[in-house]
Design a protein around this motif. Structure first.
Motif: not given
Length: 220
Positions: A15-16, A26-27, A48-54
């Motif tokens: 989605c995102e 979002s970031n 860089a740190h957080f995209v794709g995480g829960t």
């Protein structure tokens, strides 16, 4: 000769960052929030740190980097993120044309995201896609209890449509999503419009930069 693939029997979209261009907003919310909690970050560093995480994983990583987060932080960041997303999130360029092409070919599509259904309602609902995907073709890690990089989210989608994993194609923009697709035994296209394709390719994705490239990659 380039490798050729059969036309997929199911296309699974993240989605995102794939259907909706919501990662910057979002970031931005995440960077602003973490900066208040003692972890100064730019939007680029946050991505860089957080995209794709829960969000649970984001919370753990942020704490390990020095953020002083309250126990109710996930509720807090969701409230702030949704407020920013409601101000407007566009579709990724080329998505309407791609969906129309898939419809014309009779290829089913669905969305599988680590995000919550509420978040997808906020972003997809602005663009006429919530009604298209919900509820029969929408798979949320929050609802199913399994998140990328584990393959269960994609396998649940394939099972719902009665399609074998090898006949599915996944479109992703994050390392965790590509890893989930590879673990599920599915072909994966890695969307990297701003660069970063080497990371996705190293994980097993076929990298592309514009949605207009997808029909040729799918042989439609």
């Amino acid at each position: 000769m380039p490798k050729t693939f059969p036309t997929p029997k199911l296309v699974i979209f993240d989605c995102e960052g794939v259907l909706v261009d919501s990662e910057p907003a979002s970031n931005q919310a995440l960077a602003d929030n973490l900066s208040r909690h003692g972890l100064p970050l730019t939007v680029e560093q946050s991505m860089a740190h957080f995209v794709g995480g829960t969000m649970t994983g984001v919370m753990q990583t942020a704490r390990s980097l020095g953020a002083n987060l309250p126990d109710n932080w996930i509720e807090e960041i969701y409230d702030e993120t949704y407020a920013l997303l409601r101000q407007g999130v566009p579709l990724v360029q080329g998505i309407p044309d791609l969906l129309a092409r898939l419809d014309a070919q009779g290829i089913p599509v669905c969305v599988a995201s680590n995000g919550s259904e509420e978040k997808m309602r906020t972003t997809l609902g602005q663009n006429g896609l919530w009604e298209r995907f919900h509820p029969q073709a929408m798979f949320s890690a929050h609802s199913l209890g399994v998140a990328k990089p584990e393959p269960g989210l994609f396998l649940a989608a394939a099972s719902h449509f009665g399609v074998q994993a090898r006949d599915c194609l996944v479109i992703e923009d994050s390392g965790s999503g590509v890893t989930a697709a590879v673990r599920a035994g599915m072909r994966c296209l890695g969307f990297a419009p701003q660069g970063g394709g080497k990371k996705l390719a190293a994980l097993g994705a076929e990298v592309f930069t514009n949605m207009s490239e997808v029909p040729a990659l799918l042989s439609i």
